[in-house]
Scaffold this motif. Structure first.
Motif, PDB file in Angstrom:
ATOM      1  N   VAL A  39       0.837  -1.201   0.000  1.00  8.28           N
ATOM      2  CA  VAL A  39       0.000   0.000   0.000  1.00  8.28           C
ATOM      3  C   VAL A  39       0.870   1.248   0.000  1.00  8.28           C
ATOM      4  N   ILE A  40       1.925   1.246   0.797  1.00 10.74           N
ATOM      5  CA  ILE A  40       2.832   2.400   0.841  1.00 10.74           C
ATOM      6  C   ILE A  40       3.502   2.596  -0.514  1.00 10.74           C
ATOM      7  N   ALA A  41       3.980   1.522  -1.103  1.00 13.64           N
ATOM      8  CA  ALA A  41       4.630   1.631  -2.407  1.00 13.64           C
ATOM      9  C   ALA A  41       3.654   2.110  -3.470  1.00 13.64           C
ATOM     10  N   PHE A  42       2.428   1.654  -3.441  1.00 12.19           N
ATOM     11  CA  PHE A  42       1.431   2.066  -4.432  1.00 12.19           C
ATOM     12  C   PHE A  42       1.088   3.543  -4.290  1.00 12.19           C
ATOM     13  N   THR A  43       0.949   4.030  -3.048  1.00 17.58           N
ATOM     14  CA  THR A  43       0.635   5.451  -2.861  1.00 17.58           C
ATOM     15  C   THR A  43       1.800   6.335  -3.296  1.00 17.58           C
ATOM     16  N   ARG A  44       3.024   5.883  -3.048  1.00 11.57           N
ATOM     17  CA  ARG A  44       4.192   6.669  -3.497  1.00 11.57           C
ATOM     18  C   ARG A  44       4.267   6.683  -5.022  1.00 11.57           C
ATOM     19  N   LEU A  45       3.890   5.599  -5.650  1.00 13.44           N
ATOM     20  CA  LEU A  45       3.901   5.517  -7.101  1.00 13.44           C
ATOM     21  C   LEU A  45       2.836   6.439  -7.689  1.00 13.44           C
ATOM     22  N   LYS A  46       1.694   6.551  -7.033  1.00 16.69           N
ATOM     23  CA  LYS A  46       0.614   7.413  -7.504  1.00 16.69           C
ATOM     24  C   LYS A  46       1.008   8.884  -7.400  1.00 16.69           C
ATOM     25  N   GLU A  47       1.791   9.251  -6.373  1.00 16.62           N
ATOM     26  CA  GLU A  47       2.170  10.643  -6.155  1.00 16.62           C
ATOM     27  C   GLU A  47       3.093  11.151  -7.260  1.00 16.62           C
ATOM     28  N   ALA A  48       3.986  10.314  -7.725  1.00 22.17           N
ATOM     29  CA  ALA A  48       4.920  10.724  -8.766  1.00 22.17           C
ATOM     30  C   ALA A  48       4.225  10.633 -10.115  1.00 22.17           C
ATOM     31  N   SER A  49       4.464  11.633 -10.948  1.00 20.34           N
ATOM     32  CA  SER A  49       3.841  11.612 -12.268  1.00 20.34           C
ATOM     33  C   SER A  49       4.747  10.898 -13.263  1.00 20.34           C
ATOM     34  N   TYR A  50       4.182  10.515 -14.359  1.00 21.65           N
ATOM     35  CA  TYR A  50       4.923   9.772 -15.372  1.00 21.65           C
ATOM     36  C   TYR A  50       6.032  10.633 -15.966  1.00 21.65           C
ATOM     37  N   SER A  51       5.722  11.869 -16.241  1.00 23.81           N
ATOM     38  CA  SER A  51       6.723  12.747 -16.873  1.00 23.81           C
ATOM     39  C   SER A  51       7.897  13.006 -15.929  1.00 23.81           C
ATOM     40  N   ASP A  52       7.616  13.124 -14.633  1.00 25.44           N
ATOM     41  CA  ASP A  52       8.715  13.302 -13.672  1.00 25.44           C
ATOM     42  C   ASP A  52       9.623  12.084 -13.660  1.00 25.44           C
ATOM     43  N   ASN A  53       9.020  10.910 -13.703  1.00 24.19           N
ATOM     44  CA  ASN A  53       9.817   9.674 -13.704  1.00 24.19           C
ATOM     45  C   ASN A  53      10.658   9.547 -14.966  1.00 24.19           C
ATOM     46  N   VAL A  54      10.083   9.899 -16.107  1.00 23.29           N
ATOM     47  CA  VAL A  54      10.820   9.812 -17.372  1.00 23.29           C
ATOM     48  C   VAL A  54      11.952  10.832 -17.389  1.00 23.29           C
ATOM     49  N   ASN A  55      11.686  12.041 -16.940  1.00 16.44           N
ATOM     50  CA  ASN A  55      12.735  13.073 -16.904  1.00 16.44           C
ATOM     51  C   ASN A  55      13.868  12.674 -15.969  1.00 16.44           C
ATOM     52  N   GLN A  56      13.534  12.116 -14.826  1.00 13.84           N
ATOM     53  CA  GLN A  56      14.556  11.673 -13.877  1.00 13.84           C
ATOM     54  C   GLN A  56      15.390  10.534 -14.475  1.00 13.84           C
TER      55      GLN A  56
ATOM     56  N   ALA B 163      15.880   9.964 -17.703  1.00 18.08           N
ATOM     57  CA  ALA B 163      16.680  10.510 -18.799  1.00 18.08           C
ATOM     58  C   ALA B 163      17.884  11.270 -18.266  1.00 18.08           C
ATOM     59  N   GLU B 164      17.704  12.032 -17.220  1.00 14.43           N
ATOM     60  CA  GLU B 164      18.820  12.770 -16.633  1.00 14.43           C
ATOM     61  C   GLU B 164      19.845  11.843 -16.004  1.00 14.43           C
ATOM     62  N   SER B 165      19.374  10.755 -15.407  1.00 14.56           N
ATOM     63  CA  SER B 165      20.286   9.808 -14.769  1.00 14.56           C
ATOM     64  C   SER B 165      21.214   9.159 -15.783  1.00 14.56           C
ATOM     65  N   TYR B 166      20.707   8.843 -16.953  1.00 13.52           N
ATOM     66  CA  TYR B 166      21.505   8.150 -17.963  1.00 13.52           C
ATOM     67  C   TYR B 166      22.012   9.073 -19.066  1.00 13.52           C
ATOM     68  N   GLY B 167      21.849  10.372 -18.887  1.00 16.22           N
ATOM     69  CA  GLY B 167      22.375  11.334 -19.858  1.00 16.22           C
ATOM     70  C   GLY B 167      21.641  11.319 -21.177  1.00 16.22           C
ATOM     71  N   LEU B 168      20.379  11.016 -21.187  1.00 15.63           N
ATOM     72  CA  LEU B 168      19.607  10.947 -22.414  1.00 15.63           C
ATOM     73  C   LEU B 168      18.810  12.212 -22.695  1.00 15.63           C
ATOM     74  N   SER B 169      18.790  13.125 -21.759  1.00 18.51           N
ATOM     75  CA  SER B 169      17.955  14.313 -21.938  1.00 18.51           C
ATOM     76  C   SER B 169      18.729  15.377 -22.712  1.00 18.51           C
ATOM     77  N   THR B 170      17.979  16.168 -23.453  1.00 19.80           N
ATOM     78  CA  THR B 170      18.583  17.300 -24.156  1.00 19.80           C
ATOM     79  C   THR B 170      18.464  18.505 -23.252  1.00 19.80           C
ATOM     80  N   SER B 171      19.507  19.238 -23.176  1.00 17.62           N
ATOM     81  CA  SER B 171      19.461  20.389 -22.275  1.00 17.62           C
ATOM     82  C   SER B 171      18.750  21.533 -22.961  1.00 17.62           C
TER      83      SER B 171
END
Length: 103
Positions: free
Chosen positions: A69-86, A88-96
């Protein structure tokens, strides 16, 4: 022929030794005592799993459900775009989007 007499003497001495063996008297409860010891060993093996009682199983199940339940609520709080941006930044895939002085 001397070896045949020696062999016959050994056979005779063995047969006379058999006659001197007395009958063994066994307790009438020997079988019961033996069976109790055998079953007592089997009960010791079951003690190893005695800690995994239904109460412990229920407690583990409750903990797993709470963690899910805790993991599911934390997953709901984060948005998809935030996760993708994070990601991409972690692996150097984002364009500045910042402009550099050399451009």
């Amino acid at each position: 022929m001397k070896t045949n007499k020696d062999i016959q003497n050994k056979i005779d001495s063995t047969m006379s030794a058999i006659d001197t063996i007395e009958e063994v008297k066994v307790s009438p409860f020997f079988k019961d005592k033996t069976m109790q010891r055998l079953f007592a060993e089997k009960e010791d093996k079951q003690i190893a799993w005695s800690w995994f009682t239904p109460k412990v199983q229920l407690a583990i199940l409750v903990c797993v459900v709470i963690l899910n339940v805790i993991a599911f609520t934390r997953l709901k709080e984060a948005s998809y775009s935030d996760n993708v941006n994070q990601f991409a930044e972690s692996y150097g895939l984002s364009t500045s989007t910042e402009t550099s002085l050399l451009n």
